[in-house]
Design a protein around this motif. Sequence first.
Motif, short mmCIF file in Angstrom:
data_model
loop_
_atom_site.label_atom_id
_atom_site.label_comp_id
_atom_site.label_asym_id
_atom_site.label_seq_id
_atom_site.Cartn_x
_atom_site.Cartn_y
_atom_site.Cartn_z
N LEU A 666 0.85 -1.18 0.00
CA LEU A 666 0.00 0.00 0.00
C LEU A 666 0.89 1.24 0.00
CD1 LEU A 666 -2.85 -0.78 2.58
CD2 LEU A 666 -3.00 -0.76 0.10
N TYR A 667 0.45 2.28 -0.73
CA TYR A 667 1.23 3.51 -0.85
C TYR A 667 0.28 4.70 -0.76
CZ TYR A 667 4.61 0.15 -2.52
OH TYR A 667 5.44 -0.94 -2.60
N TYR A 668 0.43 5.50 0.30
CA TYR A 668 -0.44 6.65 0.55
C TYR A 668 0.24 7.94 0.09
CZ TYR A 668 -3.57 3.91 3.57
OH TYR A 668 -4.47 3.00 4.06
N ASN A 669 -0.61 8.92 -0.30
CA ASN A 669 -0.08 10.22 -0.70
C ASN A 669 -1.18 11.27 -0.56
OD1 ASN A 669 1.61 12.21 -1.68
ND2 ASN A 669 1.25 11.70 -3.83
N ASP A 670 -0.94 12.28 0.29
CA ASP A 670 -1.91 13.36 0.44
C ASP A 670 -2.09 14.11 -0.87
OD1 ASP A 670 -2.70 13.21 3.15
OD2 ASP A 670 -0.78 14.07 3.76
N LEU A 671 -3.28 14.64 -1.05
CA LEU A 671 -3.53 15.48 -2.22
C LEU A 671 -2.79 16.80 -2.09
CD1 LEU A 671 -7.35 14.88 -2.69
CD2 LEU A 671 -5.53 14.15 -4.21
N ALA A 672 -2.41 17.36 -3.23
CA ALA A 672 -1.72 18.64 -3.24
C ALA A 672 -2.72 19.77 -3.00
CB ALA A 672 -1.01 18.84 -4.57
N GLN A 673 -2.19 20.89 -2.56
CA GLN A 673 -3.01 22.01 -2.13
C GLN A 673 -3.87 22.59 -3.25
OE1 GLN A 673 -0.86 25.62 -1.23
NE2 GLN A 673 -2.03 25.95 0.63
N ASN A 674 -3.38 22.56 -4.47
CA ASN A 674 -4.10 23.16 -5.58
C ASN A 674 -5.47 22.54 -5.78
OD1 ASN A 674 -4.28 25.00 -7.77
ND2 ASN A 674 -3.85 23.33 -9.19
N GLY A 675 -5.67 21.30 -5.32
CA GLY A 675 -6.96 20.64 -5.51
C GLY A 675 -8.10 21.39 -4.87
N TRP A 676 -7.85 21.99 -3.72
CA TRP A 676 -8.93 22.68 -3.02
C TRP A 676 -8.54 24.09 -2.60
CZ3 TRP A 676 -8.57 17.52 -0.41
CH2 TRP A 676 -7.37 17.38 0.26
N VAL A 677 -7.73 24.74 -3.40
CA VAL A 677 -7.30 26.10 -3.07
C VAL A 677 -8.48 27.06 -2.99
CG1 VAL A 677 -6.83 26.74 -5.46
CG2 VAL A 677 -5.61 27.89 -3.62
N ASP A 678 -9.55 26.80 -3.75
CA ASP A 678 -10.73 27.67 -3.68
C ASP A 678 -11.36 27.64 -2.29
OD1 ASP A 678 -10.41 28.41 -6.27
OD2 ASP A 678 -11.94 27.06 -7.08
N ALA A 679 -11.33 26.47 -1.65
CA ALA A 679 -11.88 26.38 -0.29
C ALA A 679 -11.02 27.14 0.70
CB ALA A 679 -12.01 24.92 0.13
N PHE A 680 -9.71 27.19 0.47
CA PHE A 680 -8.82 27.93 1.36
C PHE A 680 -8.98 29.44 1.18
CE2 PHE A 680 -5.69 24.14 1.37
CZ PHE A 680 -6.45 23.53 2.35
N THR A 681 -9.11 29.90 -0.06
CA THR A 681 -9.31 31.33 -0.26
C THR A 681 -10.67 31.77 0.25
OG1 THR A 681 -10.13 30.96 -2.52
CG2 THR A 681 -7.78 31.37 -2.26
N ALA A 682 -11.65 30.86 0.27
CA ALA A 682 -12.96 31.20 0.82
C ALA A 682 -12.86 31.57 2.29
CB ALA A 682 -13.93 30.03 0.63
N VAL A 683 -11.98 30.90 3.03
CA VAL A 683 -11.79 31.22 4.44
C VAL A 683 -11.27 32.64 4.60
CG1 VAL A 683 -10.44 30.65 6.50
CG2 VAL A 683 -11.47 28.83 5.13
N ASN A 684 -10.35 33.05 3.74
CA ASN A 684 -9.83 34.42 3.82
C ASN A 684 -10.91 35.45 3.55
OD1 ASN A 684 -7.22 33.61 4.38
ND2 ASN A 684 -6.66 33.49 2.22
#
Length: 1001
Positions: A666-684
């Motif tokens: 098994l090999y895990y890898n978090d998603l990169a930030q660009n996938g949900w950058v819109d959700a992060f800018t929404a917080v701002n």
Amino acid sequence: MGRATCNAFLAIWTCALLLPLAVVGQSVQGRLLVAVEDSAGGRIAGAGVTITLEKLGISRSANTDERGEARFESLPPGTYAIAVHASGFGEKTSRVAVSVSSQATFAVILGPESLKQTIQVRDRGPSLASQPVETTSATINTVVTAEDLDEIPLSARSFANIAYLAPFTAPVEPSDPTKARITAVSFGGSSGLNVDLSVDGGDNNDDYIGGFLQNYSPEAMQEFAVRTSQFGADTSHTNGGSVVISTRRGSDEWHGSGAYYYRGNALNARNALDNPEPNPKQPFSRQNAVGTVGGPIKPGKLWFFSSYEYIHENASVAYSANSLSEFNALQQLAAGGFLPNVNSIGAIPSSVLQPYRETLFSSRVDWRQSARSQWFARGSLDRNHTKNDLLQQGALPSTGATTNSNYYSALLSQQFQYAPATLGVLTLEASGFHHTKVRNSTIGEAFDFPFTANFLTTSGLETFGDNQFATAITAFPIARDQQKYQFRYDVSHSRGKHALRLGLNFIHEPVLRGALSGNPETRSSYPQDPSFYVANPAVLGGCPNPLPSSPDPNFPDCPTENASGASDGSFSQSIQRLGLYAEDAWRVTRSFTVNAGLRYDTTFGLFVASGHDQAANPALAALQTSGSTLVSGIPHDYRKAFAPRVGIAYAPNASATTVFRAGVGLYYNDLAQNGWVDAFTAVNNFNLQNGSGPSALIDPNYHTPYALTTSAGFEHAFANNWRVNITYEHQQGVHQYRRYEYSPGFGIPANAPAVSLFRTDNRSIYNGLALQLQHRFSNRFEVTANYVLSHATTWGATVGELFDYVNGVSSVLNPFGPGDHGPSGEDIRHRFVLVGVLQLPWKFEVSTLSQFESARPFTMSTPADVNGDGVVGNDRAVVNGAETSLDQFRGTPFYQVDLRVSRNIALGERLTLRPFVEFFNLLNRQNPGNNFVPDISALPMRVNDIANATAFCLNAGCTQTRPITSLNQLRVPAGALGDFFGPGTTVGIPFAAQLGIRLSF
């Protein structure tokens, strides 16, 4: 206090102090198993084995166990002298190359005591075709040496050029203009963004968009290992592939080189994709200046090595006759007052220069503190800038930008031998990245005409104005920063049949931030080109005031106007990643080895943006207020990423030339930030309390994506220097990213806001069979040939990719509906790579790197809402009443033959001059790859109905038509997407010749 005790105490104390501050990488050390036998094949126990790293004098010693084997763990890559002695036998010396991230097995046969033998196992340096068979390793591993990098033609001198020498890999287009020259490498049908890259054990991954980060000159690389399956438990941060790089070091001998590469406009063919005849040819020139030097600061004790490469490139955009005609018409519209707030447009150039400058520097110092302790420190930087960046065929210079990128890394490593069979390796690294894009214009206006996004250049939207970096592909950041601090400690211990390894990795990433453009802008989109309005000026005079935000059927030729207010487009995170692993290489018998390990990874702060979690996202409250139950809460860091990995290696009768391999993991890898950058800018924007941010949310049921990988293979080296390697690999991707677009009244209440929801619910499958054939005949000829038969499938909307963020759904009402399952965008059924070096008479040398692959797929979309989910943009084209499916279309096969011709001229005992000429795409084949027009409304010959195309329009009013009888009639090659971001890879470059000269000593 003794030195050993002191060093052990220092390592533990350093770990305790730096654990809160640390990044993750993977080991660059190799392993060596020396088997000692008598002439009858019997193993000799108690034999003394000493290995010495040549030109550095670093030695290790051990005695063979009851099976006649001595293990050496955590070896720096290089060539080792081996000395073996045993009572009653003659001493024997030999040489063996230990490669980066490899597990070499070397057999030594001792003769009678009266004989003393010396064996040279290599007649030239190690190369791609001369690696020893690793009979104790289950890892599918390809090692590219410094000699390979020096001999083969590399068109872009990047990671991609090097990595696709390995089976199961393929080049892909750069996915981000901030790293255009690094490009990407597809592993197992993926987009290349799910790959782990480490340099000297230090992390070199881009955590915003995925893939590689800092670039390194090939001159700085000692070895380049590509691992495509069955990695050890020390490898994390990937569910696709792994690339491990070891940098060059100094020695007791002075060595170095200087080289110059020249590629001018006269040596390049026309790019027929962007500028077909009779359009002007693009001006172009590039020069690379390279220098290296290494040697002793204090012989036997302290060494250094430095490399430098400077790239001076003047690329350009040459406007076509049609573009120049439309630009002139646009000038007339501005002068006539027909463009809002724009009264004039300056002189129109025939071409626009895109100068690119890059400096690559790396320096390393190695210190032999004692026989048990060795240190090295390395500092590297990559600085580049581009003017008129992102400018393309149908856009004026005002839409371009000046881009600056600065990368740096500093790494410190120590290896300490606590006992003959116990070693510890400490790795500390600090790295940073700073990127800015400054627009050429900031007028607050954008004018979009159809000819800008056409069959030549499908990526752009804006003809004139201050480009907000929102294109048909994505929104590009105008600023990016990434800082990492790494702590890693690995311990290896050999005892009896077991070789144990365990380690800790910790990433402290206090800065992972950037910004999307948040300036106010008014975008005017015109349904006709400027020349139409110049010929029909009354049309614009009769348009409504104010202009509508969507097309008005009563004014079909009038523009629409959309205004965006100021917003905070920044995103910022502070992330920590923890990884722990333990593994054992168990020599069950002389013929059978089991590699078993367990890894655990977790992340802290993955969903916290600007100091707030997603509870501060205004879209969440707005959605819940509407009565929707679509999202029940906020996402949290995943804590269940336990990854077991088991591999076996079986060498019949303890063979050194034959091995069977198999494994699962098994090999895990978090998603990169660009996938949900819109959700992060929404917080701002919630913090600004202006409510203008995007409505974007992350599903609370987040699960870290992983791949379940299984593999099986067979490798055999024949006595006549032929070797065959057959490998089967299966990857099953689970919990991959998909973006859901919800429109009010479709899956959410009518009074709810439109929302984008990011989920990890996608799946994919990859199956591949690789056949590798290698041959080495003395120092005259060597060849490596790789053939891969594969199939990669996934679910998606208009693009099918594995693991990364571009995958959407056609309809949120039926996310796994018919037609949504199909090939991935990098599904390559057949791929063949040939790498060869041939020594000719009169000291001439010919080398080649040639690629041949079957056509990659693409999807034909439509801007009409054909599936009735209220969203435009994720719908596939409908032709003659039948909806097309995901990646149903295929582009063209890709063929590219690169060739180098060189000759070594000896100027003395150690001084060599090598002039050379390189030919890229020797046959000048046009290679559009799968870069075909993906939007049925953008075809050069208009269709009669974008919601259900049944015919092509033969005149402006579409009163004359030609029926569509085959889907192949919709296949139109598009512009060279690679040129939009940088050098193309899957699209391919036209013929280019490069002249060069190298002086080495």
